[in-house]
Write an enzyme that holds these catalytic residues in place. Structure first.
Site, PDB file in Angstrom:
ATOM      1  N   GLU A 149     -29.819 -21.862  53.153  1.00 38.13           N
ATOM      2  CA  GLU A 149     -29.907 -23.402  53.878  1.00 38.13           C
ATOM      3  C   GLU A 149     -31.110 -23.460  54.908  1.00 38.13           C
ATOM      4  OE1 GLU A 149     -29.206 -26.226  54.823  1.00 38.13           O
ATOM      5  OE2 GLU A 149     -27.281 -26.017  54.840  1.00 38.13           O
ATOM      6  N   HIS A 171     -21.487 -24.092  47.666  1.00 39.03           N
ATOM      7  CA  HIS A 171     -21.303 -23.543  48.213  1.00 39.03           C
ATOM      8  C   HIS A 171     -19.868 -23.670  48.244  1.00 39.03           C
ATOM      9  CE1 HIS A 171     -20.713 -23.581  52.275  1.00 39.03           C
ATOM     10  NE2 HIS A 171     -22.719 -23.435  52.165  1.00 39.03           N
TER      11      HIS A 171
END
Length: 219
Positions: A91, A18
């Site tokens: 994550e 990201h």
């Protein structure tokens, strides 16, 4: 050109971290806390999309956390695809570390931080997730995605910790080994697989980005 025998169709997967967030810039642990991109991160996401426009992408997947999902939306706009959510690519859950800077985590939880920094694969941050558990969920989904797209190119937007374990999976390196590769924000990483054999094609590409893409993760 090396010919692939009949029945063996190579799947190529482009893994995109990201774009930058304010917490990346502050070296603050995000984990499952849903932080959005900052302005630089938005520019990085758009740049990744432009870079991938001619890459022949057949499908786009993304972690459902905002920072990855927003990156995927920008890429999808450029390549004409709608992202599909894959929560398995979230994550790592950093438990009691989440919301703290790395320096604060080290000061508040010195024993736990030593286990984290030493890559103890069983350490789970009291209320979080071990490297072993994360590895299983991430690599299991990665193999499912590959199996669904034989002979195609696919993009997955995800997170630094996820990229860390995928790199080790593809190269066959132990989770405990110190990191010897970069994981920049919005970096482009290509891996491929044919008949269950994985190859790292390129890693940490940043030619599409302005100088200074962050890799704030501990090694």
């Amino acid at each position: 050109m090396v010919e692939i025998p009949t029945g063996q169709r190579r799947t190529r997967i482009c893994l995109v971290r990201h774009g930058e967030t304010e917490w990346n810039a502050a070296r603050r642990v995000q984990g499952h806390i849903d932080i959005g991109l900052n302005e630089n991160g938005m520019r990085q996401a758009a740049a990744a999309g432009r870079w991938l426009k001619s890459a022949g992408i057949a499908a786009l997947y993304s972690s459902d956390l905002k920072r990855a999902w927003t990156t995927a939306l920008a890429i999808g706009e450029a390549i004409g695809l709608t992202p599909q959510p894959v929560p398995e690519m979230r994550e790592r859950c950093y438990g009691v570390f989440e919301g703290l800077t790395y320096a604060e985590a080290q000061q508040k939880y010195p024993e736990g931080y030593a286990a984290f920094e030493g890559r103890n694969a069983d350490y789970a941050f009291e209320t979080g997730e071990s490297l072993h558990a994360m590895y299983d969920r991430v690599t299991g989904k990665l193999q499912q995605i590959a199996a669904a797209h034989p002979g195609q190119n696919v993009v997955v937007t995800l997170h630094g910790g996820v990229l860390d374990v995928i790199n080790r999976f593809v190269r066959g390196n132990p989770l405990e080994m110190p990191r010897d590769f970069l994981i920049p924000n919005a970096g482009i990483n290509w891996i491929s697989t044919v008949d269950g054999r994985w190859t790292l094609e390129s890693w940490g590409e940043t030619a599409h980005l302005e100088e200074g893409a962050l890799d704030e993760l501990p090694s």
